[in-house]
Design an enzyme around this catalytic site. Structure first.
Site, mmCIF file in Angstrom:
data_model
loop_
_atom_site.group_PDB
_atom_site.id
_atom_site.type_symbol
_atom_site.label_atom_id
_atom_site.label_comp_id
_atom_site.label_asym_id
_atom_site.label_seq_id
_atom_site.Cartn_x
_atom_site.Cartn_y
_atom_site.Cartn_z
ATOM 1 N N MET A 177 32.133 78.997 20.645
ATOM 2 C CA MET A 177 30.785 78.943 20.071
ATOM 3 C C MET A 177 30.730 78.000 18.867
ATOM 4 O O MET A 177 29.802 77.198 18.730
ATOM 5 C CB MET A 177 30.328 80.340 19.644
ATOM 6 C CG MET A 177 28.881 80.386 19.197
ATOM 7 S SD MET A 177 28.384 81.986 18.558
ATOM 8 C CE MET A 177 28.541 83.015 20.000
ATOM 9 N N TYR A 202 40.211 80.360 24.344
ATOM 10 C CA TYR A 202 39.782 81.541 25.103
ATOM 11 C C TYR A 202 40.196 81.458 26.568
ATOM 12 O O TYR A 202 40.168 80.379 27.171
ATOM 13 C CB TYR A 202 38.266 81.679 25.043
ATOM 14 C CG TYR A 202 37.746 82.234 23.731
ATOM 15 C CD1 TYR A 202 38.283 83.406 23.183
ATOM 16 C CD2 TYR A 202 36.715 81.608 23.056
ATOM 17 C CE1 TYR A 202 37.790 83.925 21.990
ATOM 18 C CE2 TYR A 202 36.210 82.116 21.868
ATOM 19 C CZ TYR A 202 36.757 83.276 21.341
ATOM 20 O OH TYR A 202 36.265 83.784 20.171
ATOM 21 N N LYS A 211 8.988 64.452 20.014
ATOM 22 C CA LYS A 211 9.149 65.844 20.472
ATOM 23 C C LYS A 211 10.611 66.277 20.311
ATOM 24 O O LYS A 211 11.489 65.436 20.098
ATOM 25 C CB LYS A 211 8.723 65.938 21.944
ATOM 26 C CG LYS A 211 9.554 65.073 22.901
ATOM 27 C CD LYS A 211 8.881 64.943 24.260
ATOM 28 C CE LYS A 211 9.697 64.050 25.177
ATOM 29 N NZ LYS A 211 8.970 63.702 26.408
ATOM 30 N N ARG A 252 4.211 66.606 37.969
ATOM 31 C CA ARG A 252 4.614 67.513 36.901
ATOM 32 C C ARG A 252 3.352 68.073 36.232
ATOM 33 O O ARG A 252 3.005 69.218 36.442
ATOM 34 C CB ARG A 252 5.519 66.764 35.912
ATOM 35 C CG ARG A 252 6.206 67.649 34.926
ATOM 36 C CD ARG A 252 7.239 66.892 34.109
ATOM 37 N NE ARG A 252 6.646 65.996 33.123
ATOM 38 C CZ ARG A 252 7.366 65.343 32.207
ATOM 39 N NH1 ARG A 252 8.687 65.474 32.171
ATOM 40 N NH2 ARG A 252 6.775 64.544 31.334
HETATM 41 C C1 LIG Z 1 9.053 62.303 26.657
HETATM 42 C C2 LIG Z 1 7.906 61.514 27.095
HETATM 43 C C3 LIG Z 1 7.817 60.145 26.789
HETATM 44 C C4 LIG Z 1 8.946 59.362 26.150
HETATM 45 O O1 LIG Z 1 9.890 59.003 27.137
HETATM 46 P P1 LIG Z 1 11.184 58.122 26.788
HETATM 47 O O2 LIG Z 1 11.839 57.917 28.107
HETATM 48 O O3 LIG Z 1 12.020 58.974 25.882
HETATM 49 O O4 LIG Z 1 10.719 56.890 26.132
HETATM 50 C C5 LIG Z 1 6.639 59.479 27.113
HETATM 51 N N1 LIG Z 1 5.619 60.124 27.741
HETATM 52 C C6 LIG Z 1 5.699 61.428 28.079
HETATM 53 C C7 LIG Z 1 4.551 62.052 28.799
HETATM 54 C C8 LIG Z 1 6.837 62.160 27.798
HETATM 55 O O5 LIG Z 1 6.915 63.448 28.164
#
Ligand SMILES: *Cc1c(COP(=O)(O)O)cnc(C)c1O
Length: 368
Positions: A313, A264, A38, A136
């Site tokens: 930036m 800045y 991701k 979550r």
């Molecule tokens: C991001 C994520 C992972 C990976 O976690 P890491 O700590 O980067 O290995 C695994 N499972 C879910 C549901 C996640 O959101």
């Protein structure tokens, strides 16, 4: 490794292989490996990372959102792709690209079944997530009867896996909490599986879970940060190799007299003579303003040069008073020697945030 002539993120695919093999070495032979790619492969480039891991034998991939999965398919990823956080509005796209949804509450389950029925799908692979303490995403134990009643009414979907996510797998002070999550997951998945005519895969571990909780590896693990070279503990970091090195180059050197200011808002005022180097990387590239005013640093000729004044930036200015360097020389923001974790610590954040914030404007270079 070549010398940077502009801002580049160098990705070492050999290091990726090392990390993948190290994490795999912690697993039983028949435990599958899902690679989490991701957020552009944690900033490194999801398609290139996934292609390489597909060649190395990763069994599954995961992304957060549907458009990330589409990009992987368009790049030729053929292994199954789990979408961890699908939004109802994009479910038709998910199906069009053979992506597999995480179904985490009654609403998305219902919506997915409706769309699957409209499309006359059969046995479409879905993943059911349970909340065991992170609070979550995920069904709760009391939803099991509802899930079963919905599943029994349709043959459009098939539960490929049941999973959950650990809240504090890196924190051994929370071991009791984590063991409780694992016990809950065992209990919940058993109740559900007992009522199904087939056996879905179970999975629960992120990177720290892989390393700290072998009893929770189940049928598959979901490795993210470890693939990119960070292990959430000093001990484990030694065994992993950061795959990404962020490098840039000195655009200009200035001599600053006592009493002059830099940047800045005149945030830095000099109380002695000094030399600064201006580098072509700024907050639009992912080096946030919190790294300014002496917090963060870069490495030039092996020496630390603190960022002075406010981060702009597109640029930062660093103090090079005691460093023998010239315009055109390389500056390392992070890499194998100074890790992203160490730089992140200067502003009380974590490697995850620093590496995933790197803008797509930065050129990625892949080293075979
Ligand atoms: C991001 C994520 C992972 C990976 O976690 P890491 O700590 O980067 O290995 C695994 N499972 C879910 C549901 C996640 O959101």
């Amino acid at each position: 490794m070549s010398k940077a002539q502009e801002t580049v993120l160098e990705i070492d695919l050999k290091a990726l292989k090392h990390n993948f093999e190290y994490l795999k070495s912690k697993l039983d032979n028949n435990t599958k490996f899902l690679a989490v790619v991701k957020a552009f492969g944690y900033g490194s480039g999801a398609c290139e990372i996934a292609s390489h891991l597909q060649e190395l034998g990763a069994d599954y991939f995961a992304v957060a959102y549907i458009n990330e999965g589409v990009a992987l398919r368009e790049a030729g990823i053929t292994k199954p792709i789990l979408v961890l956080h699908p939004q109802a509005v994009n479910l038709k796209t998910l199906i069009a690209y053979s992506l597999e949804p995480n179904l985490y509450n009654p609403k998305i389950l219902k919506e997915f079944i409706n769309i699957a029925s409209e499309g006359k799908l059969s046995n479409y692979p879905v993943h059911i997530k349970f909340n065991t303490g992170l609070n979550r995403l995920g069904f709760c134990k009391n939803d099991i009867a509802y899930i079963l009643s919905e599943i029994e009414k349709t043959d459009t979907i098939k539960i490929t896996s049941i999973f959950s996510h650990l809240a504090a797998s890196e924190d051994l002070n929370e071991k009791e909490f984590t063991l409780n999550q694992i016990a809950n997951f065992n209990l919940i998945s058993k109740i559900l599986i007992d009522k199904l005519a087939y056996k879905p895969m179970l999975h629960m571990c992120n990177t720290s879970g892989i390393l700290n909780y072998p009893e929770a590896h189940f049928d598959m693990v979901r490795g993210g940060i470890g693939l990119y070279g960070y292990g959430n503990s000093e001990e484990e970091n030694k065994k992993l190799i950061p795959i990404a090195s962020l490098k840039t180059v000195i655009s200009q050197i200035h001599s600053i007299e006592k009493g002059e200011s830099v940047g800045y808002n005149r945030a830095f005022k000099s109380n002695s003579f000094l030399k600064t180097a201006t580098l072509p990387i700024g907050h639009a590239d992912g080096i946030g303003r919190q790294y300014g005013n002496g917090k963060g640093f870069v490495t030039i000729k092996g020496q630390q040069a603190p960022i002075i004044g406010n981060v702009c930036m597109d640029m930062i200015m660093v103090n090079i008073t005691n460093i023998d360097c010239s315009e055109g020389d390389e500056a390392i923001i992070f890499g194998k020697e100074i890790s992203a974790e160490q730089l992140a610590e200067t502003t009380n954040t974590i490697s995850y945030e620093l590496i995933t914030a790197l803008s797509q404007r930065i050129k990625r270079v892949f080293l075979k």
